[in-house]
Design a protein around this motif. Structure first.
Motif, mmCIF file in Angstrom:
data_model
loop_
_atom_site.group_PDB
_atom_site.id
_atom_site.type_symbol
_atom_site.label_atom_id
_atom_site.label_comp_id
_atom_site.label_asym_id
_atom_site.label_seq_id
_atom_site.Cartn_x
_atom_site.Cartn_y
_atom_site.Cartn_z
ATOM 1 N N LEU A 9 -53.567 -79.142 32.046
ATOM 2 C CA LEU A 9 -53.496 -78.048 33.004
ATOM 3 C C LEU A 9 -54.642 -78.110 34.014
ATOM 4 N N SER B 247 -49.198 -78.231 35.356
ATOM 5 C CA SER B 247 -49.180 -78.983 34.105
ATOM 6 C C SER B 247 -49.126 -80.460 34.497
ATOM 7 N N GLN C 114 -52.652 -81.847 25.253
ATOM 8 C CA GLN C 114 -52.836 -80.525 25.844
ATOM 9 C C GLN C 114 -54.242 -80.411 26.435
#
Length: 662
Positions: free
Chosen positions: A634, A648, A540
């Motif tokens: 991101l 993304s 992430q």
């Protein structure tokens, strides 16, 4: 006419081995023909097609790479670089930390000193000499014996070995260190081969990268093969690269044309877009779409299994421009940067094409930024080897919507830590450019910033030389807490950053929180506190931006999808009717008080049930009223019509402030 033949491994050319005035041994090489290249595919496709090459005149080549003693007869100041990072301390070790221009300047100096023509070898001459009459992977056969090998693997931390020349057996023509020791500059601009028989080829008429050959003491054995092709930015220099010379007249063969632009640079409109802002009372959330598209096979785009780490910006003509890396392994030297456009008025992204690639170099970390006044900036990491710890930072600019770009400049030329570029370059109200870069290659260790006050011409790193701090609440240090940080400027001129890992305990035993870092001196020092947002995890990367309308927008994830503890997974969100539900995945958070609080949080889904694939580490997932994309890296930009464009690892989302607040 000179009769050329070989006997007992010694080359007979009509002239004999010589030693010049600086003690350099020169080996005679015959004129002759050989098969250049290999039939390898995939990562090594640039070695094909195999083609027959004639070297029309005999020449003399350095028996070894140029040594420190020899080079410093030309440039005594170079002696201060001996032993840098522990390498090449002695007179008879291969000289390193030499750029292409410095290597050619040495040749010009030696030519004048000797009254004989010296230059770098062409790529064809180099491979001809390396093969020495062989057709196998190495001059030793299809394997390289251990006696030739040093640290032949990808080392995150460089392993110091002796670079003393001539310590391994010579090849059949009496040349040493053609497989390993240090890479060697060649004369040619890098470009693909063309089929057909050729005589004295000289590469391309122009380009961005100069060929290097032979592999080094610190790369896997496959890169030491006779046919393996590498290249570098001409100004680059490192502990892996040196050179050897030939004594021969200039090659007069006409070079091949410079390479044409790839698709992402073609057909770019130069008509300025007249942006019409979407009304504040009109919520927008558009169907997510793939921007990472597999190219058609006939396009010969180097597209690998792992496509990740995007950057995005808007162009004055109305296009969106996205870039990302494509590789099989994140520490791979095959890694390339691909690009695509969502052209003005189009409903689908173009198929990708190559955007930036230094051959056989790891390219981790990219950033794109439009300054709002017509200049696009592209910053990229460039490794010397695989992995992504020791990166230099290269910058290019465009004034024509990304159709053409300036030659890349190494604005941070040292291959070292704190150079792993993160998407999110921005301009401060003072007009300064800010670029974030990871300080460490691992999951923790913080983020550095790089600062330019002159439009990208020169850059400084405020935290240079300062050790990584302990990231604790109320503490202070030289780096942003957390890697992959997003950074914005606050209205009072301070910088605010949110990062991944280096998490800080929140109040009232709520567990770890995403760290927030504040700097009042433009990145020289930072203070740390726990934000109200949950931590960011592996796979992430958050995005942070100041919106055109004023608020700060952070986009992140509720939890790590591998968590099985229902109490930890997800976040609570409030519906418009005041009811509360638990949601999972990517969310948007708004701050109207310069990052002190984030009162508006919204799950990034319109509630429709969809099957989507986020690529990279994300893979397939389903969206619905309570589930959004579970992870991804991101990147974000906002066009002048106030539409927010979020990437993304594989998908493009479009929404606006009104939709978040709805």
């Amino acid at each position: 006419m000179t009769f050329l033949f070989c006997t007992s491994g010694l080359v007979q050319t009509g002239f004999s081995q010589q030693t010049n005035s600086i003690g350099m041994s020169l080996v005679p090489l015959p004129a002759g023909t050989f098969y250049m290249g290999s039939e390898r595919e995939g990562k090594d496709a640039d070695e094909s097609p195999v083609h027959r090459v004639s070297i029309s005149r005999p020449l003399l080549m350095g028996a070894t790479e140029v040594t420190n003693r020899q080079y410093e007869a030309f440039d005594p100041a170079h002696k201060v670089l001996r032993g840098k990072y522990g390498f090449s301390k002695d007179d008879d070790e291969a000289v390193i930390f030499v750029s292409y221009a410095e290597a050619t300047a040495f040749c010009a100096w030696l030519s004048k000193k000797e009254g004989k023509p010296y230059r770098l070898p062409t790529e064809a001459e180099w491979e001809y000499a390396c093969r020495a009459g062989t057709i196998s992977d190495f001059s030793t056969g299809n394997g390289l014996p251990a006696v030739y090998q040093k640290s032949q693997q990808t080392d995150r931390d460089a392993v110091v070995v002796s670079l003393k020349t001539g310590q391994t057996p010579a090849n059949p023509w009496g040349l040493y260190d053609m497989h390993g020791n240090v890479e060697e500059w060649c004369q040619d601009w890098y470009g693909p081969y063309v089929p057909g028989e050729q005589t004295d080829p000289t590469g391309r008429a122009g380009g961005l990268y100069r060929v290097t050959r032979g592999g080094s003491h610190g790369t896997p054995v496959t890169f030491l093969r006779s046919a393996n092709r590498m290249a570098m930015l001409p100004e680059d220099k490192s502990w892996l690269v040196g050179f050897r010379v030939v004594q021969a007249p200039p090659v007069t063969t006409k070079p091949l044309p410079a390479l044409p632009a790839t698709a992402v640079f073609q057909g770019v409109s130069q008509q300025k877009q007249l942006w019409k802002p979407v009304p504040d009372n009109q919520p927008v959330f558009r169907e997510p779409q793939r921007y990472v598209r597999k190219p058609d096979c006939q396009d010969n785009v180097p597209f690998y299994s792992h496509n990740h780490q995007p950057a995005i910006t808007w162009c004055p003509n109305g296009d969106l421009l996205a870039i990302w890396f494509s590789t099989d392994a994140e520490s791979g030297r095959e890694m390339t940067v691909l690009g695509s456009r969502l052209r003005k008025g189009a409903t689908a992204w173009d198929q990708p094409s190559e955007f930036f690639k230094v051959p056989d170099r790891n390219m981790t970390g990219s950033s794109l930024f439009h300054d709002g006044a017509g200049t696009l900036y592209h910053m990229n990491g460039v490794e010397t080897d695989g992995d992504w710890q020791n990166l230099a930072m290269a910058l290019r600019t465009s004034r024509d919507n990304g159709a053409t770009w300036s030659a890349p400049v190494l604005v941070s030329p040292e291959h070292t830590k704190r150079h792993q570029v993160i998407a999110g370059m921005f301009k401060t109200k003072e007009g300064w450019l800010v670029q974030a870069a990871d300080a460490e290659p691992g999951p923790t260790g913080g983020t550095a910033i790089h600062l330019s006050k002159d439009g990208g011409k020169t850059w400084t790193m405020p935290s240079a030389g300062q050790p990584a701090p302990a990231f604790t609440a109320g503490g202070s240090g030289a780096l942003i807490a957390g890697i992959h940080a997003g950074v914005v400027q606050l209205s009072d001129g301070r910088l605010l950053a949110l990062g991944r890992k280096d998490d800080i305990p929140g109040p009232d035993s709520v567990g770890l929180r995403m760290p927030v870092s504040i700097s009042g001196d433009m990145g020289n020092t930072w203070t740390y506190a726990a934000s109200e947002l949950p931590p960011v995890w592996s796979g992430q990367r958050l995005a942070l931006i100041r919106l055109n309308e004023g608020p700060l927008l952070a986009v992140s994830f509720t939890h790590h999808p591998d968590e099985r503890d229902g109490a930890k997974a997800g976040m609570y969100f409030r519906r418009r009717d005041g009811s509360v539900f638990k949601g999972y995945g990517m969310y948007a958070a708004l701050s109207f008080d310069e990052g002190k609080t984030w009162p508006v949080k919204k799950l990034l889904t319109d509630g429709k049930e969809r099957y989507l694939n986020g690529g990279a580490w994300t893979g397939a997932f389903q969206t619905d009223r309570t589930h959004a994309e579970p992870k991804g890296y991101l990147a974000i930009t906002q066009t002048p019509d106030n539409i927010i464009h979020l990437l993304s690892s594989s998908l493009h989302y479009q929404f606006n402030l009104s939709w978040i607040k709805e």
